[in-house]
Design a protein around this motif. Structure first.
Motif, PDB file in Angstrom:
ATOM      1  N   THR A 146       2.342   1.936  -9.524  1.00 30.35           N
ATOM      2  CA  THR A 146       3.066   3.194  -9.777  1.00 30.35           C
ATOM      3  C   THR A 146       2.130   4.404  -9.654  1.00 30.35           C
ATOM      4  O   THR A 146       2.604   5.535  -9.529  1.00 30.35           O
ATOM      5  CB  THR A 146       3.690   3.200 -11.178  1.00 30.35           C
ATOM      6  N   LYS A 147       0.827   4.153  -9.685  1.00 28.37           N
ATOM      7  CA  LYS A 147      -0.155   5.241  -9.584  1.00 28.37           C
ATOM      8  C   LYS A 147      -0.741   5.361  -8.179  1.00 28.37           C
ATOM      9  O   LYS A 147      -1.652   6.157  -7.951  1.00 28.37           O
ATOM     10  CB  LYS A 147      -1.294   5.017 -10.582  1.00 28.37           C
ATOM     11  N   TYR A 148      -0.255   4.552  -7.239  1.00 28.24           N
ATOM     12  CA  TYR A 148      -0.794   4.603  -5.878  1.00 28.24           C
ATOM     13  C   TYR A 148      -0.619   5.995  -5.266  1.00 28.24           C
ATOM     14  O   TYR A 148       0.374   6.687  -5.511  1.00 28.24           O
ATOM     15  CB  TYR A 148      -0.055   3.611  -4.973  1.00 28.24           C
ATOM     16  N   ASN A 149      -1.572   6.356  -4.412  1.00 29.67           N
ATOM     17  CA  ASN A 149      -1.431   7.545  -3.569  1.00 29.67           C
ATOM     18  C   ASN A 149      -0.866   7.086  -2.224  1.00 29.67           C
ATOM     19  O   ASN A 149      -1.578   6.462  -1.433  1.00 29.67           O
ATOM     20  CB  ASN A 149      -2.790   8.224  -3.377  1.00 29.67           C
ATOM     21  N   LEU A 150       0.402   7.367  -1.979  1.00 26.37           N
ATOM     22  CA  LEU A 150       1.045   6.986  -0.726  1.00 26.37           C
ATOM     23  C   LEU A 150       1.300   8.195   0.170  1.00 26.37           C
ATOM     24  O   LEU A 150       2.009   8.095   1.167  1.00 26.37           O
ATOM     25  CB  LEU A 150       2.369   6.263  -1.011  1.00 26.37           C
ATOM     26  N   VAL A 151       0.681   9.332  -0.185  1.00 33.12           N
ATOM     27  CA  VAL A 151       0.871  10.566   0.587  1.00 33.12           C
ATOM     28  C   VAL A 151      -0.324  10.839   1.497  1.00 33.12           C
ATOM     29  O   VAL A 151      -0.178  10.976   2.713  1.00 33.12           O
ATOM     30  CB  VAL A 151       1.116  11.761  -0.356  1.00 33.12           C
ATOM     31  N   ASP A 152      -1.513  10.926   0.901  1.00 30.45           N
ATOM     32  CA  ASP A 152      -2.699  11.265   1.689  1.00 30.45           C
ATOM     33  C   ASP A 152      -3.918  10.420   1.279  1.00 30.45           C
ATOM     34  O   ASP A 152      -5.017  10.957   1.095  1.00 30.45           O
ATOM     35  CB  ASP A 152      -3.019  12.759   1.582  1.00 30.45           C
ATOM     36  N   PRO A 153      -3.754   9.092   1.136  1.00 28.31           N
ATOM     37  CA  PRO A 153      -4.923   8.275   0.780  1.00 28.31           C
ATOM     38  C   PRO A 153      -5.943   8.291   1.909  1.00 28.31           C
ATOM     39  O   PRO A 153      -5.592   8.479   3.082  1.00 28.31           O
ATOM     40  CB  PRO A 153      -4.324   6.878   0.599  1.00 28.31           C
ATOM     41  N   VAL A 154      -7.197   8.088   1.549  1.00 31.01           N
ATOM     42  CA  VAL A 154      -8.238   8.054   2.568  1.00 31.01           C
ATOM     43  C   VAL A 154      -8.019   6.841   3.477  1.00 31.01           C
ATOM     44  O   VAL A 154      -7.581   5.773   3.037  1.00 31.01           O
ATOM     45  CB  VAL A 154      -9.647   8.031   1.924  1.00 31.01           C
ATOM     46  N   GLU A 155      -8.271   7.065   4.762  1.00 34.02           N
ATOM     47  CA  GLU A 155      -8.153   5.994   5.765  1.00 34.02           C
ATOM     48  C   GLU A 155      -9.557   5.645   6.239  1.00 34.02           C
ATOM     49  O   GLU A 155     -10.325   6.527   6.609  1.00 34.02           O
ATOM     50  CB  GLU A 155      -7.299   6.482   6.936  1.00 34.02           C
ATOM     51  N   ARG A 156      -9.890   4.359   6.217  1.00 29.84           N
ATOM     52  CA  ARG A 156     -11.240   3.978   6.642  1.00 29.84           C
ATOM     53  C   ARG A 156     -11.277   2.520   7.073  1.00 29.84           C
ATOM     54  O   ARG A 156     -10.253   1.831   7.073  1.00 29.84           O
ATOM     55  CB  ARG A 156     -12.270   4.290   5.566  1.00 29.84           C
ATOM     56  N   ASN A 157     -12.469   2.041   7.444  1.00 28.35           N
ATOM     57  CA  ASN A 157     -12.611   0.640   7.858  1.00 28.35           C
ATOM     58  C   ASN A 157     -13.472  -0.174   6.908  1.00 28.35           C
ATOM     59  O   ASN A 157     -13.531  -1.397   7.021  1.00 28.35           O
ATOM     60  CB  ASN A 157     -13.173   0.547   9.291  1.00 28.35           C
ATOM     61  N   THR A 158     -14.152   0.509   5.972  1.00 26.79           N
ATOM     62  CA  THR A 158     -15.011  -0.161   4.999  1.00 26.79           C
ATOM     63  C   THR A 158     -14.812   0.522   3.655  1.00 26.79           C
ATOM     64  O   THR A 158     -14.933   1.745   3.565  1.00 26.79           O
ATOM     65  CB  THR A 158     -16.499  -0.077   5.423  1.00 26.79           C
TER      66      THR A 158
END
Length: 586
Positions: free
Chosen positions: A513-525
């Protein structure tokens, strides 16, 4: 032969790449005829048709004697350089790197963070997507750079050879596409690494034989140099020159084997604008935290009193584990300031500052603009929960009668003798099983009191199978099996969104319920915090076999790894490409 310095080559490359010409350079050394074309193009006397460029590089893997810390030793290098040459490309380019192996070790090269769509044959991890390149042989990594721009890197992906076999990858935006931040006056690549006075492979072998962690490194390095705080290192100090009032882009890469690192510049703030070749919402900080395998681009304003300022890096470790905590330094020097001026040191966070680490990572958010959206999967098809554990197995010949190992969901991964991608593509039986557990067989209080009991860790070459284009949520949970510790996890073939992270045990009822589903960081590691958890999401739209492992080389060797077999889709462009003719054999 005529040669340019790396920076001269880069400046010429910037001019040429605007014209999208085909460029073929052997580790920054070019033949005279090509140089004449480059020189004329540089002066603007030749024009070229606009077409997708093919960038060709020759990587000769060879031994070179190198001296650091009053110790000289032979090391494995690419083209005799440490660190190795930078690969400069533009988004949309095709890259061909011919790797010729002149050393006694069989090896492969991984292009860390490049997605290699349908083209796992070019990904590079030995015995996962290819057999290693045998001594005396060559293999051409042929891949497209599609939909990516920013800083990535390449490194050896077998044994501990990446201690010296690594370099930067700089992907410039398409011609005419500006950065989504102020244009810097100049750019510098900053590669953070580790140095051992002894032969790294012998250090690793000795640790394995004893069943214990190998000896830690003797120094950290910045662009291969430890800096003047170490003995015999006055001449082994990296320096950059800046001009008052200008801004600079630093492309920072953590190429260390086993250490998460802080990095700062005395008296100067750093504005983070990108991680793992994905633009972020800019934020300013005095220090950054960067895990092994990660990259971070920062803007630096040269707006302080002209002088000499140390850039410094030191280990972050918030668990009771011994580490190399010595500080490596380089110098940021204002133009016109003499070398006799003593530099000042930055205030790095305390080595065990967990609060800084957690708060820093919370500040990382995707830019999520119209041009660079964050396409976070909102609906999840597969929910996976992997526990990270350390353990001991019986070893009568080892020092304590046991050997340390590491596991995911109590499975310690065993490397195959045939590459997984070949076994999958050619349907070779008996190489791997697709029954990797989706969650631990026995739930427990993962981050409670230290657990030293033998949980009967199993070993095997077990992977997970994922349907094409399905959406996946994976929660990585640290445990107190022997000890809690931070783990940087890298997924090959994909970027992912870091939708949540926390300390303690993951709560499947409350934490999502606390997830950031709008602008979470995107990465590979991504770093899994000490005694905590991290949740990532991705869409499995890249068919193939893709390695997922802890990027602490120590833990990878102990078995803290697995792979995903992503099945082919139904479309003609949704299946694995055929293997190249020169693919190495085992």
């Amino acid at each position: 032969m005529i040669s340019f310095t790396q920076n001269q080559t880069y400046q010429i490359y910037l001019k040429l790449s605007k014209r999208n010409i085909v460029m073929s350079c052997l580790g920054f050394h070019c033949h005279k005829s090509l140089l004449m074309i480059i020189f004329l193009a540089f002066l603007g006397l030749i024009s070229f048709p606009a077409e997708a460029a093919i960038k060709k590089y020759q990587f000769d893997v060879q031994v070179k004697n190198v001296s650091r810390l009053c110790h000289a030793k032979p090391i494995v290098t690419v083209n005799g350089r440490f660190p190795g040459p930078t690969i400069y490309v533009r988004e949309g380019d095709r890259v061909q790197v011919n790797v010729t192996n002149h050393v006694k070790y069989n090896l492969s090269i991984h292009w860390h963070g490049l997605k290699q769509y349908r083209n796992g044959w070019a990904d590079g991890p030995a015995y996962i997507t290819q057999c290693p390149i045998q001594s005396g042989n060559s293999y051409t990594y042929d891949f497209n750079v599609t939909g990516q721009r920013g800083t990535l890197w390449w490194h050896a992906h077998i044994l501990w050879l990446r201690a010296t076999v690594y370099g930067a990858i700089v992907i410039l935006p398409k011609p005419g596409t500006p950065f989504p931040f102020p244009q810097p006056a100049r750019e510098f690549e900053i590669l953070l690494g580790e140095w051992w006075n002894n032969d790294v492979e012998e250090v690793e072998k000795q640790g394995f034989k004893m069943g214990l962690p190998p000896n830690m490194s003797d120094a950290h390095t910045i662009n291969g140099k430890p800096g003047p705080l170490f003995p015999c290192s006055e001449k082994h100090t990296y320096a950059i020159e800046v001009e008052q009032g200008k801004s600079y882009l630093l492309r920072i890469i953590n190429a260390a084997l086993n250490d998460e690192l802080f990095f700062a510049i005395a008296g100067h703030n750093l504005t983070v604008v990108e991680v793992d070749a994905v633009y972020t919402k800019p934020f300013t900080t005095q220090s950054i935290l960067i895990g092994p395998g990660q990259t971070t681009n920062v803007l630096v304003q040269a707006n302080k009193v002209p002088g000499r300022y140390f850039m410094a890096t030191r280990t972050f470790m918030d668990a009771p584990i011994p580490v190399d905590n010595k500080t490596a330094t380089a110098i940021l020097q204002y133009k016109g300031i003499p070398n006799t001026v003593l530099p000042s040191l930055p205030q790095l966070p305390a080595g065990n500052n967990s609060d800084f680490a957690l708060n820093y990572n919370k500040k990382l958010k995707s830019l999520n603009s119209a041009k660079y959206p964050a396409n976070v999967p909102l609906k999840v098809d597969r929910n996976l929960f992997y526990t990270i554990g350390l353990g001991k197995n019986s070893c009568p010949t080892c020092v304590n009668g046991t050997r340390l190992l590491a596991s995911l969901n109590n499975v310690s991964f065993v490397m195959p003798q045939t590459a997984l991608l070949q076994a999958h593509y050619f349907n070779i039986k008996g190489v791997f099983r697709t029954d990797f557990p989706e969650r631990p067989s026995t739930p427990f209080n993962y981050t409670g009191v230290p657990l030293t009991a033998n949980l009967g860790t199993s070993t095997g070459t077990r992977v997970g199978k994922i349907a094409f284009n399905s959406t996946v949520e994976l929660v990585l949970q640290d445990t107190n099996l022997l000890t809690v510790e931070s783990h940087p996890f890298h997924l090959h073939g994909y970027n992912f969104f870091v939708v949540g992270t926390g300390v303690g045990n993951f709560d499947p009822a409350k934490d999502p319920t606390k997830y950031n589903l709008v602008d979470p960081v995107e990465r590979n590691t991504v770093g899994v915090p000490t005694g905590g958890w991290t949740a990532i999401r991705f869409r499995a739209d890249n068919p193939g076999v893709w390695f997922m492992h802890c990027h602490l080389e120590l833990h990878t060797g102990w078995g803290l790894k697995t792979a995903f077999v992503v099945e082919d889709g139904e479309g003609e462009d949704q299946s694995i490409l055929p293997p190249p003719k020169d693919l190495p054999t085992c």
